[in-house]
Design a protein around this motif. Structure first.
Motif, PDB file in Angstrom:
ATOM      1  N   GLU A  28       3.873  11.061   0.896  1.00  0.00           N
ATOM      2  CA  GLU A  28       3.005  11.242  -0.262  1.00  0.00           C
ATOM      3  C   GLU A  28       3.732  10.889  -1.558  1.00  0.00           C
ATOM      4  OE1 GLU A  28       1.895  15.296   0.340  1.00  0.00           O
ATOM      5  OE2 GLU A  28       0.282  14.785   1.739  1.00  0.00           O
ATOM      6  N   ARG A  29       5.014  11.217  -1.647  1.00  0.00           N
ATOM      7  CA  ARG A  29       5.797  10.842  -2.837  1.00  0.00           C
ATOM      8  C   ARG A  29       5.905   9.332  -2.959  1.00  0.00           C
ATOM      9  NH1 ARG A  29       8.907  15.211  -1.141  1.00  0.00           N
ATOM     10  NH2 ARG A  29      10.474  13.855  -0.194  1.00  0.00           N
ATOM     11  N   LYS A  30       6.125   8.662  -1.824  1.00  0.00           N
ATOM     12  CA  LYS A  30       6.230   7.203  -1.841  1.00  0.00           C
ATOM     13  C   LYS A  30       4.891   6.566  -2.245  1.00  0.00           C
ATOM     14  CE  LYS A  30      10.384   6.045  -0.851  1.00  0.00           C
ATOM     15  NZ  LYS A  30      11.153   5.340  -1.877  1.00  0.00           N
ATOM     16  N   ILE A  31       3.793   7.113  -1.769  1.00  0.00           N
ATOM     17  CA  ILE A  31       2.474   6.595  -2.144  1.00  0.00           C
ATOM     18  C   ILE A  31       2.302   6.702  -3.657  1.00  0.00           C
ATOM     19  CG2 ILE A  31      -0.025   7.014  -2.003  1.00  0.00           C
ATOM     20  CD1 ILE A  31       0.531   7.961   0.945  1.00  0.00           C
ATOM     21  N   ARG A  32       2.627   7.862  -4.230  1.00  0.00           N
ATOM     22  CA  ARG A  32       2.499   8.040  -5.679  1.00  0.00           C
ATOM     23  C   ARG A  32       3.418   7.090  -6.443  1.00  0.00           C
ATOM     24  NH1 ARG A  32       2.433  13.421  -4.041  1.00  0.00           N
ATOM     25  NH2 ARG A  32       4.578  13.723  -4.720  1.00  0.00           N
ATOM     26  N   GLU A  33       4.640   6.907  -5.919  1.00  0.00           N
ATOM     27  CA  GLU A  33       5.589   6.000  -6.572  1.00  0.00           C
ATOM     28  C   GLU A  33       5.040   4.582  -6.637  1.00  0.00           C
ATOM     29  OE1 GLU A  33       9.838   3.852  -5.558  1.00  0.00           O
ATOM     30  OE2 GLU A  33       9.464   5.824  -4.710  1.00  0.00           O
ATOM     31  N   TRP A  34       4.526   4.066  -5.522  1.00  0.00           N
ATOM     32  CA  TRP A  34       4.021   2.703  -5.490  1.00  0.00           C
ATOM     33  C   TRP A  34       2.728   2.566  -6.290  1.00  0.00           C
ATOM     34  CZ3 TRP A  34       6.789  -1.359  -4.678  1.00  0.00           C
ATOM     35  CH2 TRP A  34       7.960  -1.245  -3.927  1.00  0.00           C
ATOM     36  N   LYS A  35       1.932   3.613  -6.362  1.00  0.00           N
ATOM     37  CA  LYS A  35       0.732   3.574  -7.198  1.00  0.00           C
ATOM     38  C   LYS A  35       1.116   3.502  -8.675  1.00  0.00           C
ATOM     39  CE  LYS A  35      -2.773   5.778  -4.322  1.00  0.00           C
ATOM     40  NZ  LYS A  35      -3.673   6.928  -4.193  1.00  0.00           N
ATOM     41  N   ARG A  36       2.153   4.255  -9.054  1.00  0.00           N
ATOM     42  CA  ARG A  36       2.619   4.182 -10.443  1.00  0.00           C
ATOM     43  C   ARG A  36       3.108   2.782 -10.776  1.00  0.00           C
ATOM     44  NH1 ARG A  36       4.678   9.352  -9.430  1.00  0.00           N
ATOM     45  NH2 ARG A  36       6.705   8.510  -8.849  1.00  0.00           N
ATOM     46  N   ARG A  37       3.908   2.200  -9.875  1.00  0.00           N
ATOM     47  CA  ARG A  37       4.398   0.836 -10.087  1.00  0.00           C
ATOM     48  C   ARG A  37       3.243  -0.147 -10.226  1.00  0.00           C
ATOM     49  NH1 ARG A  37       9.681  -0.461  -6.422  1.00  0.00           N
ATOM     50  NH2 ARG A  37      10.879   1.414  -6.882  1.00  0.00           N
ATOM     51  N   ARG A  38       2.243   0.008  -9.353  1.00  0.00           N
ATOM     52  CA  ARG A  38       1.074  -0.874  -9.396  1.00  0.00           C
ATOM     53  C   ARG A  38       0.354  -0.750 -10.738  1.00  0.00           C
ATOM     54  NH1 ARG A  38      -3.482   1.464  -6.060  1.00  0.00           N
ATOM     55  NH2 ARG A  38      -3.488   2.710  -7.947  1.00  0.00           N
ATOM     56  N   ASP A  39       0.156   0.495 -11.184  1.00  0.00           N
ATOM     57  CA  ASP A  39      -0.564   0.723 -12.433  1.00  0.00           C
ATOM     58  C   ASP A  39       0.189   0.152 -13.635  1.00  0.00           C
ATOM     59  OD1 ASP A  39      -2.486   1.988 -10.925  1.00  0.00           O
ATOM     60  OD2 ASP A  39      -1.837   4.022 -11.459  1.00  0.00           O
ATOM     61  N   VAL A  40       1.509   0.266 -13.640  1.00  0.00           N
ATOM     62  CA  VAL A  40       2.311  -0.276 -14.740  1.00  0.00           C
ATOM     63  C   VAL A  40       2.191  -1.791 -14.778  1.00  0.00           C
ATOM     64  CG1 VAL A  40       4.692  -0.628 -15.529  1.00  0.00           C
ATOM     65  CG2 VAL A  40       3.929   1.651 -14.869  1.00  0.00           C
ATOM     66  N   LYS A  41       2.298  -2.413 -13.616  1.00  0.00           N
ATOM     67  CA  LYS A  41       2.195  -3.874 -13.571  1.00  0.00           C
ATOM     68  C   LYS A  41       0.793  -4.342 -13.945  1.00  0.00           C
ATOM     69  CE  LYS A  41       5.871  -5.694 -10.774  1.00  0.00           C
ATOM     70  NZ  LYS A  41       6.193  -6.569  -9.652  1.00  0.00           N
ATOM     71  N   GLU A  42      -0.225  -3.600 -13.512  1.00  0.00           N
ATOM     72  CA  GLU A  42      -1.597  -3.956 -13.884  1.00  0.00           C
ATOM     73  C   GLU A  42      -1.775  -3.889 -15.396  1.00  0.00           C
ATOM     74  OE1 GLU A  42      -4.414  -1.505 -11.782  1.00  0.00           O
ATOM     75  OE2 GLU A  42      -4.363  -2.774 -10.008  1.00  0.00           O
ATOM     76  N   LYS A  50       2.484  -7.077  -4.196  1.00  0.00           N
ATOM     77  CA  LYS A  50       3.501  -6.332  -3.448  1.00  0.00           C
ATOM     78  C   LYS A  50       3.228  -4.832  -3.508  1.00  0.00           C
ATOM     79  CE  LYS A  50       8.424  -5.217  -3.490  1.00  0.00           C
ATOM     80  NZ  LYS A  50       9.690  -5.399  -4.175  1.00  0.00           N
ATOM     81  N   GLU A  51       2.906  -4.326  -4.697  1.00  0.00           N
ATOM     82  CA  GLU A  51       2.667  -2.896  -4.865  1.00  0.00           C
ATOM     83  C   GLU A  51       1.442  -2.437  -4.076  1.00  0.00           C
ATOM     84  OE1 GLU A  51       3.510  -5.014  -7.261  1.00  0.00           O
ATOM     85  OE2 GLU A  51       5.472  -4.181  -7.787  1.00  0.00           O
ATOM     86  N   LYS A  52       0.391  -3.225  -4.085  1.00  0.00           N
ATOM     87  CA  LYS A  52      -0.815  -2.869  -3.328  1.00  0.00           C
ATOM     88  C   LYS A  52      -0.526  -2.832  -1.830  1.00  0.00           C
ATOM     89  CE  LYS A  52      -4.170  -4.506  -6.697  1.00  0.00           C
ATOM     90  NZ  LYS A  52      -5.205  -5.494  -7.027  1.00  0.00           N
ATOM     91  N   ALA A  53       0.288  -3.779  -1.369  1.00  0.00           N
ATOM     92  CA  ALA A  53       0.658  -3.812   0.051  1.00  0.00           C
ATOM     93  C   ALA A  53       1.475  -2.579   0.422  1.00  0.00           C
ATOM     94  CB  ALA A  53       1.434  -5.085   0.365  1.00  0.00           C
ATOM     95  N   LYS A  54       2.387  -2.181  -0.460  1.00  0.00           N
ATOM     96  CA  LYS A  54       3.211  -0.995  -0.192  1.00  0.00           C
ATOM     97  C   LYS A  54       2.364   0.274  -0.166  1.00  0.00           C
ATOM     98  CE  LYS A  54       7.474  -2.375   0.287  1.00  0.00           C
ATOM     99  NZ  LYS A  54       8.297  -2.017   1.430  1.00  0.00           N
ATOM    100  N   VAL A  55       1.398   0.383  -1.064  1.00  0.00           N
ATOM    101  CA  VAL A  55       0.506   1.553  -1.060  1.00  0.00           C
ATOM    102  C   VAL A  55      -0.238   1.623   0.272  1.00  0.00           C
ATOM    103  CG1 VAL A  55      -1.565   2.573  -2.096  1.00  0.00           C
ATOM    104  CG2 VAL A  55       0.248   1.692  -3.567  1.00  0.00           C
ATOM    105  N   ARG A  56      -0.765   0.476   0.726  1.00  0.00           N
ATOM    106  CA  ARG A  56      -1.465   0.451   2.020  1.00  0.00           C
ATOM    107  C   ARG A  56      -0.527   0.826   3.166  1.00  0.00           C
ATOM    108  NH1 ARG A  56      -3.760  -4.163  -0.196  1.00  0.00           N
ATOM    109  NH2 ARG A  56      -2.331  -5.516   0.944  1.00  0.00           N
ATOM    110  N   GLU A  57       0.708   0.292   3.121  1.00  0.00           N
ATOM    111  CA  GLU A  57       1.691   0.582   4.175  1.00  0.00           C
ATOM    112  C   GLU A  57       2.005   2.077   4.248  1.00  0.00           C
ATOM    113  OE1 GLU A  57       6.470  -0.057   4.745  1.00  0.00           O
ATOM    114  OE2 GLU A  57       5.342  -1.640   3.736  1.00  0.00           O
ATOM    115  N   TRP A  58       2.278   2.697   3.095  1.00  0.00           N
ATOM    116  CA  TRP A  58       2.615   4.126   3.092  1.00  0.00           C
ATOM    117  C   TRP A  58       1.416   4.996   3.443  1.00  0.00           C
ATOM    118  CZ3 TRP A  58       7.205   6.095   3.619  1.00  0.00           C
ATOM    119  CH2 TRP A  58       8.308   5.333   3.256  1.00  0.00           C
TER     120      TRP A  58
END
Length: 77
Positions: A28-42, A50-58
């Motif tokens: 769950e921490r990793k999911i939140r981390e990758w969502k934050r990264r995705r939101d910053v890049k967006e 890459k960030e969207k793929a990582k969110v799906r993976e986690w």
């Protein structure tokens, strides 16, 4: 003499459940981390593939972990 009003706790079983819960929290921490990264890049207008793929993976890992043991529950807001 009265009977004890509590059940005996199986320490090994309790330890296994604790370990599973810790894995779930890690996912769950990793999911939140990758969502934050995705939101910053967006917000910056950058590519978020890459960030969207990582969110799906986690999310997939977490779903598999939760389905592996009926005692685990998905935390929702």
């Amino acid at each position: 003499m009265s009977t004890p009003s509590f059940e005996k706790i199986d320490t090994e079983e309790n330890k296994k459940l604790y370990e599973l819960q810790q894995k779930q929290r890690y996912n769950e921490r990793k999911i939140r981390e990758w969502k934050r990264r995705r939101d910053v890049k967006e917000a910056a207008g950058l590519d978020t593939t890459k960030e969207k793929a990582k969110v799906r993976e986690w999310n997939k890992r977490n779903k598999e972990l939760i389905s592996s043991d009926p005692r685990l529950k998905r935390k929702s807001k």
